[in-house]
Every structure is written in C-alpha cells, then in structure tokens.
Design an enzyme around this catalytic site. Sequence first.
Site, PDB file in Angstrom:
ATOM      1  N   HIS A 182       0.869  -1.177   0.000  1.00 37.93           N
ATOM      2  CA  HIS A 182       0.000   0.000   0.000  1.00 37.93           C
ATOM      3  C   HIS A 182       0.909   1.231   0.000  1.00 37.93           C
ATOM      4  CE1 HIS A 182      -2.771   2.973   1.803  1.00 37.93           C
ATOM      5  NE2 HIS A 182      -3.769   2.173   1.473  1.00 37.93           N
TER       6      HIS A 182
ATOM      7  N   ASP B  33       3.269  -3.750   8.104  1.00 43.89           N
ATOM      8  CA  ASP B  33       2.033  -2.991   7.934  1.00 43.89           C
ATOM      9  C   ASP B  33       0.877  -3.938   8.250  1.00 43.89           C
ATOM     10  OD1 ASP B  33      -0.303  -1.919   6.959  1.00 43.89           O
ATOM     11  OD2 ASP B  33       0.515  -1.346   5.006  1.00 43.89           O
TER      12      ASP B  33
ATOM     13  N   GLN C 141      -4.328  -4.392   7.423  1.00 46.50           N
ATOM     14  CA  GLN C 141      -5.347  -5.353   7.009  1.00 46.50           C
ATOM     15  C   GLN C 141      -5.312  -6.637   7.826  1.00 46.50           C
ATOM     16  OE1 GLN C 141      -7.815  -4.826   5.052  1.00 46.50           O
ATOM     17  NE2 GLN C 141      -7.137  -2.910   4.119  1.00 46.50           N
TER      18      GLN C 141
ATOM     19  N   LYS D 179     -10.219   0.378  10.760  1.00 46.48           N
ATOM     20  CA  LYS D 179     -10.443  -0.858  10.000  1.00 46.48           C
ATOM     21  C   LYS D 179     -10.818  -2.019  10.909  1.00 46.48           C
ATOM     22  CE  LYS D 179      -7.070   0.454   6.436  1.00 46.48           C
ATOM     23  NZ  LYS D 179      -7.814   0.832   5.229  1.00 46.48           N
TER      24      LYS D 179
ATOM     25  N   CYS E  29      -4.890   2.599  -3.526  1.00 45.68           N
ATOM     26  CA  CYS E  29      -3.614   3.084  -2.997  1.00 45.68           C
ATOM     27  C   CYS E  29      -2.500   2.076  -3.228  1.00 45.68           C
ATOM     28  CB  CYS E  29      -3.716   3.409  -1.509  1.00 45.68           C
ATOM     29  SG  CYS E  29      -4.803   4.792  -1.191  1.00 45.68           S
TER      30      CYS E  29
HETATM   31  C1  LIG Z   1      -2.397  -2.623   3.739  1.00 47.98           C
HETATM   32  C2  LIG Z   1      -2.695  -1.222   4.113  1.00 47.98           C
HETATM   33  N1  LIG Z   1      -1.719  -0.448   4.582  1.00 47.98           N
HETATM   34  C3  LIG Z   1      -1.931   0.813   4.970  1.00 47.98           C
HETATM   35  C4  LIG Z   1      -3.179   1.374   4.887  1.00 47.98           C
HETATM   36  C5  LIG Z   1      -3.330   2.791   5.303  1.00 47.98           C
HETATM   37  O1  LIG Z   1      -4.183   2.901   6.395  1.00 47.98           O
HETATM   38  P1  LIG Z   1      -4.639   4.359   6.846  1.00 47.98           P
HETATM   39  O2  LIG Z   1      -5.246   5.004   5.657  1.00 47.98           O
HETATM   40  O3  LIG Z   1      -5.623   4.093   7.937  1.00 47.98           O
HETATM   41  O4  LIG Z   1      -3.412   5.051   7.303  1.00 47.98           O
HETATM   42  C6  LIG Z   1      -4.237   0.609   4.400  1.00 47.98           C
HETATM   43  C7  LIG Z   1      -5.622   1.122   4.285  1.00 47.98           C
HETATM   44  O5  LIG Z   1      -5.929   2.094   3.663  1.00 47.98           O
HETATM   45  C8  LIG Z   1      -3.993  -0.715   4.008  1.00 47.98           C
HETATM   46  O6  LIG Z   1      -4.980  -1.473   3.544  1.00 47.98           O
END
Ligand SMILES: Cc1ncc(COP(=O)(O)O)c(C=O)c1O
Lengths: 156, 156, 428, 428
Positions: D132, D211, D214, D237, D378
């Site tokens: 991401h 990370d 998810q 989430k 993203c």
């Molecule tokens: C795998 C992953 N990493 C990072 C993020 C970023 O999360 P956030 O937008 O809550 O910072 C997301 C979700 O958008 C995600 O699915």
Amino acid sequence: MSEQNPLYQDIILDYYEFPRNRGRVDGADATCRGHNPSCGDDLTVSVKVVDGTIGSVMWDGHACAISEASASMMTEAVLDTPTESARAWVRTVRAAITGRGESDPAIDLGDADALRVVNNRPARVKCALLAWETLDEALTLAAAIESRAHTADGDA
Amino acid sequence: MSEQNPLYQDIILDYYEFPRNRGRVDGADATCRGHNPSCGDDLTVSVKVVDGTIGSVMWDGHACAISEASASMMTEAVLDTPTESARAWVRTVRAAITGRGESDPAIDLGDADALRVVNNRPARVKCALLAWETLDEALTLAAAIESRAHTADGDA
Amino acid sequence: MTTTAVRATHALDVPAIRRDFPILETIINGHRLVYLDNAATSQKPRQMIDALVAYYTSQNANIHRAAHTLAATATERYEATRQKLARFIGAPSPEEIIFTRNTTEAVNLVASSWGLANVHAGDAIVMTQAEHHSNLVPWQRVAEATGATLTYLPIDDGGMLDLNAAHALIGPRTRVVAITHMSNVLGTIAPIAEIVRITREKAPGAIVVVDGAQSAPHLPIDVAALGCDFFAISAHKMLGPTGVGALWGRRDLLEAMPPFLSGGSMVGHVTFESTTWAPIPQRFEAGTPNIADVIAFGASIDYLDALGMDAVRHHEREITAYALATLRARHPALTFYATDDTNVRGGVVAFNVRNVHPHDVSELLDGRGIAIRAGQHCAHPLHTVLGAVATCRASFYIYNLSEEVDALSEGLAEVEKVFARAIARPQA
Amino acid sequence: MTTTAVRATHALDVPAIRRDFPILETIINGHRLVYLDNAATSQKPRQMIDALVAYYTSQNANIHRAAHTLAATATERYEATRQKLARFIGAPSPEEIIFTRNTTEAVNLVASSWGLANVHAGDAIVMTQAEHHSNLVPWQRVAEATGATLTYLPIDDGGMLDLNAAHALIGPRTRVVAITHMSNVLGTIAPIAEIVRITREKAPGAIVVVDGAQSAPHLPIDVAALGCDFFAISAHKMLGPTGVGALWGRRDLLEAMPPFLSGGSMVGHVTFESTTWAPIPQRFEAGTPNIADVIAFGASIDYLDALGMDAVRHHEREITAYALATLRARHPALTFYATDDTNVRGGVVAFNVRNVHPHDVSELLDGRGIAIRAGQHCAHPLHTVLGAVATCRASFYIYNLSEEVDALSEGLAEVEKVFARAIARPQA
Ligand SMILES: Cc1ncc(COP(=O)(O)O)c(C=O)c1O
Ligand SMILES: Cc1ncc(COP(=O)(O)O)c(C=O)c1O
C-alpha cells in the site's frame, strides 16, 4: 439498458461499445493526458490544428463508460470546428454538467446532452468532463506552441 | 483540617507548615533531584553516609503539601539508620501507598502512615513517593561512588 | 443547525447554552461539575455528539477513493467542514485548510515542511517568552537541524508582548516569527497585525506563524485581516472532538512546500521508482483522515457561528472581569500574572495562593467539583520568567456563569482555611 | 462489555453481531446496505459509539496534565486502551504502544525517526510489490533523503510473496524490510515469521516493519511470535473510530529513537535553549492526543476479544471461500488476481469484469445498495504488476452474510446484462 441506473442509457453504452476516433493523431500539435487518480480513469487526447480549425482529434486510454463515451462524443463534436468553437463546446458541456459557468446558446449538444445524467453526482462529474478538460488543455498547449513558433519566426 | 478532603489531615499540614530537615547537606555523598513534570513538584534530596549509616539527610525544593510533608517524614524516618534499613523504609512506604511490592514487617511507619491517604489516587501517589524514590536514587548513587572509590583505592 | 441558544443580541443566553452541554450535569465528588479548565479542552454540545453518532450509525465510509453512495456522502460532508472552517477564520479558500490532529501537528507541519526547506544557518527564528511548548519545541528542533538562532520576544509585567522589543529584535536575518495569539497561561492577546507589519518591513523573507489554539475558540478570527502566513488551531478547544486540528496557510506557500507525512491519498501517481504529489490540501493529508471527527467539528463551527463570535467574546470579557474583580477583592493572598484589561486579554486566569502549591489548590477545589488546572501548562520557559514553579489556571467559556466564579471563590476560601498558617507566613 | 454476539464455539453468530451495527439497517438507493468495503474501513458496533457518547457526555477532559477528577479518569481510560491493545497484539508491554492517527502516520513515524537516523547511502530498503502507498512512499522518501536503494520483492501468480526472491534479495546491505502482512488488494498473507528469520540471518542490522492495517482486524496477531520490530495498525479498520492508529515497536529501538513530532506532553523539561524528551510512549505522542477515540477504540478491542480472533478468522475463511466459489461458478467474465486458498489469504477479493471499467461495476452495484470499491486502492505499482488499470474490490468482515455474497452475484449479473455487448468482445 439498466432499469435501476439512469447513467447507463443506451446512447452512452453505444458510444462506449463503439468508440469513435479512438487512437492517436499522427503528427499531433498537442497531446495531453487526463488522469482521475481516485478511480483510475486515464485518457490521452491528441489534436492537430490546421488554420485555426481542428483538423484531427482522437482519444486513447482506459476509463469508465461515462468517460469513454464522453471522449468519443467530444471528438465528434469538435472535429472540423474552429478552435474557438471547440472552446465554446467545452464551456457549454461544463455548464450543462455542473450548472456552473457560461454556455454558448448557439451550441446544440446533440448526443452529448446525455452527459447531463451525471448532474449532482460529484464523483461522476469528473468522469464526464475528463475528455473535455483534457481537450481544453491540449488546445491551450497547441496555441502556446504555435505562438512560440511565431515568435521564433519573428526573431529569425 | 478540611472536612471535604481527607488528604489534608492535620499531620500532613503540620509537616508541610513546619518542614523538617529542609535544606542541603554540606559535603553530601550524593544529591539527587526528583521531578514530577505534570504538576511541577521538584525536590532535591542530599545525603551523607557514614560507616553504612545515614549521617545526614535533607530535602529542598518546592512541591505540593503531600510531597513536602512526605519529604520531611522521610528525613525523620531514615536519619541515623543503616542504609539497608533506609532501603527497607522506601520499600515499605511504597507498598503502603501503592499496595504493590514487599514491605518490611519490622517497620512501624509512624507519622508516615498518614501517606496512605493517597491510595487509589494515581496522580497523588507520585507526590507522596517522590522524596522516597529520590532518596533511593541518592543511596544508589552514594553506593556507586563509594564502590568506585574503593576500587580506586585497591588499584592504587 | 437549530440551537436553542441562538440570540440576536450581544449577550449569550448562558442557561440555554448549558442545556446543550450534557456533561455540565455531571456530579463530581458530590458536587455539580464547575468546569473551569477550558484552556485545556472545551466541553462538547450535544449537536457535535449527535453528528458523531449520526455519522457512525448511518454514514460511515472511507472518503476520496470510492464512488459508492456512502463514500461520496462522507467525502462531501468532510469537505463541507473545510469550507465552514475557512469561512470561520476568514481564509480566502478552503483549499488552504489542512486537517491535522491538533495545533501541535499543525505547527510541526510548518516547521518541518516549510522550516527545514527554507531556514538556513545564521537565520533567526523569533518567538515570544509566552509560547506553549507546541509552538516552541518544533522551532528549537528546526534551529538545531539548520543552525538557525532562537530569539524570544519579552513580555512585560502585564504579560503583554513588548512591541519595542519586537521592533528591535525582528530584523533582516529573521526567517520565522512564531507567536501565540492568546497565551494559554496569561490570557493576554498578542497584537498579531502589528507584528506582521513589523515583520514585513524588517524581514520581508520571513513567515509569521500564529498559534491560534487559544484565540480561535474565543475571538472572532480573520486570518486575511491579521495578515499572517500560517494559523494553527485545535478543534477540541472550540467545542469540537479530540483528534482534529487544522493549519491554514497562504496558498502560494503551501503549494511550494514539500509533503509532510506521506502515504495514501496525498499522491498523484506512484511507481516503484518515484512519486508525484497531489495538489493542496490533499498533499498534506496522508492516509485515512479523522473523517468522523472532522464532520462532527462542522457541527461545532455551526454552533459557534450561530452564537456569533462577537457575542462569545463579549461574554468572556464580562465573566473574566467579574472573576478578576471578585478574586482580587476577596482573596488578598492571591497573586496574578497579567493585566486585568479585558480589551487585551481573554478568559484564561493564572494565579497562585501564597505559600500553597497549585496542586493543593486544585485538589481542594476538585473536592468541590471545581475543575481548574495546576502546573506549568506546557509553558516551562514562561514560568521561569514569571518566577513561579507552577500556577493555578482557571479558564472560562460560553457556558460559564458568574455563580461558578462565586463557587471558585468559595473554594479558595476553603484553601485559605486549610492552609491558613502557611499563608500567614511571608512569601516563601 | 456485554455483547449479545459472544459465542463459545468457533462460529460467529452473525445475525446477533449485525444487531450491534446500526448502519447495516441503512437504505441506500432503495436497498438495504450491503457493505463490502471493509478493507477501506469497517463499520462500527454500538458499543464503540456508546463509548464515544459516554466520554463526551460525562468524562471529557484533557489528560496527563491535571489532577482534577475528570482529567484523572480520562487519563486512566486512555491508558487502559494502550493496555488492551498491547494484549490484543501480543506486545510485551503497553509502553511499546504509540497512538497515531492511522497506519500511515505509524509508518511515517518509523521511517522518519528510525529511518532518517539509521539508514545510510548504499543501504537497501526492501519492500514487496504489493505494498500500500502508506508503507511505500515514506520509504521512497527515506531513500531519497539518505541515498539508500529500493528493492521490491516480487509476488507470484497467486499473489503470494516469493520467498526464494526474499532469500536472494535480502542481504547484508539491507537496513529495512517493510512488508504488508495482508495485501489490501489481493488478500494474501505474507509469511512474516519466515521473512523475519531470513532477515535476522542475512541482515542482522535490519529492522522488519510490518504494515498490519489489514491483518490486525482479521487475524489473531502476536507480534512477539512474528518476531518483527515494528507493527502498524489503523483502528478504523477494526471496528474503531477514525483518527486512531497505533505503532508497536520494540522497546530498545523506541527508546533509542529521536522524537517524531514535538510540542506539549512529549518533553521532560523545556528551557529557552533546549529540551529533554519524555520517556516512551509519551515521547512520541506530541500535543493533545485523540483522547475520545482512543478510549472508544478500547470498546472495539473488547468487542473483537469477546468474539475471539480465531472465530473471526474462521468466519472470514468461510465467507471468502463461498464468495470465490460462487463468483467463479456464476460469472465466467470475471478475472481474479490471487490464490483461492483460504489458508493463506483473507477476505479481500479483487476482480475485474472483462471490458468493463471497475468504476462502472461499482456504480451499478451501488444502485442496488452494494458498496464495493473500484480503483487502484492506494497500490498503483501493484496494479502495474497485475496488468490492470484498476480493479473492483469486495472485502468481508464479521457481519457479512452469504446472502450478501448472493446479492453481489445478482448485482454482477446486472452488470453483465448492461454491458453484454462489451463483455462479448475479446479482452481489450
Ligand atoms: C495494507 C494497508 N496499509 C496501509 C493502509 C493505510 O491505512 P490508513 O489510511 O488508515 O493510514 C491501508 C488502508 O488504507 C492498508 O490497507
Ligand atoms: C496556546 C496553545 N498552543 C498550543 C496548544 C497545543 O494544542 P494541542 O495540544 O491541541 O496540540 C495549546 C493547548 O494545549 C495552547 O493552549
């Protein structure tokens, strides 16, 4: 045609399924890329201006049905028109879709009138306008190149 | 004495108003500063150890009534006791106030028993313990200095 | 919004306002809460709380990246708060508003993104002696990273910024003037427009960064009229939720600034090799923002708008004047640290009771349900200047009544009784 | 917490769970909401919403800096969530948990504080092709600032991380391995423990940053067992409010790291000249935190704890398997991008309908109240690898029913009808 969703009228689906003027103009005066990062719409408009009139215009890329149909409609509407009328077309379509800005009463939108379905749908307004805004940019670029060429001529 | 607030018992106010052993020990073996940034409590404890016994101990600085009273009680409790009993005092007071850790059954807290009023008041536990924890640090420091001095002697 | 507390006149209908704040019914230690810790965080009207509940029970979705109905609605409502806030502080355009967690993050954004790119060795960063750590420590770090020097404009005996010193100390090497609009300890208001005028004249290359954490909740704000370059606020101090702040910045400055945090939503296009940035304000809002709270903050702005910030200011001048007069008259053992002139100060009142530690004052008041703050209020250097280890701080807002000032006074009478012998001694 | 949805067995009582989520009653475009956009953000149980309301109506105060009752209570409850979260993810100590706005900020914290201090020219930062942007762009910026190189571990045709490549590409120059635990596009789960093993062997000086945006909502997590150094999550989430994320980090690493943002609450003592830092975790939480939402997040963790993460995982494997089987069987025009093996994947399902743009698919589904996401999620670079301009993404959670998969299938049948002629053409 979808009974649920007015967006997918036959006319839009028809333009989507049978794209007009898809591709790149050979020896284009200007080529611009329009991008809608939130949904991945990505269109390129290329245009050739001959004596102040749009001699060729094509679009390429991948986008949603509204975007692609709109792009085909755009090329049909402005091909062989003076760049000034093409600009007026862009303004008029923008006004029809967003309700903001001036429209040219002399212009009959024809098929492009169907794009009004995105009214009040901010996320889709961008799609319907993408090809038109990109054309606008391409015309500005073409004019800039043209005037630079003239200046260069003058200097020479 | 406040009818509303059990914290401000006469014994605590008395210690606050008539501080014991306030100041700095001349020629201290160790001087440590204890700080409670959330409320501004700021106490310095200085101590002199003679033959394993606390020969002088004083506190200085500005803090709330609980902190200052506790500091005076601390100096009274540990003056002239072996450093080991002083450490046991620290543990016992800590256990009395927080309910955690071991206490020395041989120790009678005396006036310091009043510090139990901060039980279940996390924000005030820090105040009541500040002088004791700072003494603990000062004794650790004094011991370290002492042992380094001995090592140096041995080396010489 | 339909608030029962709207009034056409200049006086707030405080009893009606109080009915909008459910927490004011809370019983603390057997007494009805008297909340005088508004400089730390304000209480919340049910309109804001209702907006949160409505969002989570019927509108919740991630924004910006989807076309489905919930997401489109959430996006619109999130952007609506940006528009409201822009109007509320007189920003020329909503795109100049960046949502952050709080004032602290807003200042860090400027310090890190503009500061590290534009401040050089030998430049001067000018602050005041009254800064909150949040508008001080980030600049100390910029100075450390760049080799810039730090200058602190002095405050006078009334807690007011010394303008002569500003004239003398702001000069051609000045690159940043970072200044608190209203002190969170003294309550005094800095003459921002005048500081901007001096800065433009003496240091045309400098930016003026205003910490509006205490001013935006309490004064009518017009950043265009102030003339500053950046303005930082915290929603939680102005009837809004915790977790939302904002930075307003001049468009040309923002557009030239590199990103601050990076990740989703702030990019144009990303490849394995490199990345282009989104336009402002998205460029500075990386990742999923605090959607619910930004939307709920919109309800708080509506609420303040409906009251009218002139009326808010009027009420606070009145209650502050009453508090200062009452406390000075009834409590000779109290020391105050700032001018009583409510033309140039707001409703934050720092004081000390002779020979009694602020912690003990607040403890005894808390026993009566009165919440004030005791400590250094994230302004250690200012306390050195004031010569106080710590201070007590009472701070007022729209729902405070003169009866609550009276309750404070009665509480202080108890403090004076409990600590009578200590107070009778000369100042330690 | 008393939830009606607690069950001793391994199967979730989904109808009971659904009663805890008021938004699931919402009517969208004339249809009951079918929410399949859980990878973007989850919906919220009333227990979480109630916690927010309770906080703002009877407990609201700023934390850490005052002794009054409200502030002391708020501080305790804020810290209680830290303890709950530490337990929930198997962190050895609550002090190793730092609250941020979201995963994005958590990764930025590591990249900026650890990365800029420890990554040097010539070092390698190793990621995967499936990252991401939030776990990719911050590392690109570290590389740009330090002169480090970027390496992306490839994924195979099933969307799984290629471990042979990891063996080959992680080496002595590797300083950071940043890796998504579960892909937000493919749903595939990375073998973190194995990656950690390889990293410790090949690159003892490297950190492994996971990370968990998810994974934490959907899998039982034990950071100690994974063996990684940092783990980032987003509350929104995992049934929590927007505006809260967290970084877990190994104590020795956190303690050696310089501050990230600076300002109030993260300092020891501040003078006009310089500043000392508070111990962890305060050092990394500058300014007023998102108190209300952190406290409410505690209720979300309680909720997941009561369900049991094994049961959550079990439910998602079942519904994912049903969805893949149903969609593959009924919709031959669909392309999928990852393995069907629910041993190694979660409930995020990316797909495309031949010759139909994802935006149009999501538009038609939205007309039936079905929320999926269309776009690049993203993850622009990953989409290049997949050879897809964009994808549709349906993603499941604890409250999703097999009937909702059926509704999705009926919606796709409508897409197939509307776009019949386009679909009949060969792949464009
Ligand atoms: C795998 C992953 N990493 C990072 C993020 C970023 O999360 P956030 O937008 O809550 O910072 C997301 C979700 O958008 C995600 O699915
Ligand atoms: C003047 C001033 N500046 C900055 C801050 C920091 O605000 P926050 O903690 O919301 O970031 C505060 C309040 O704490 C303040 O009063």
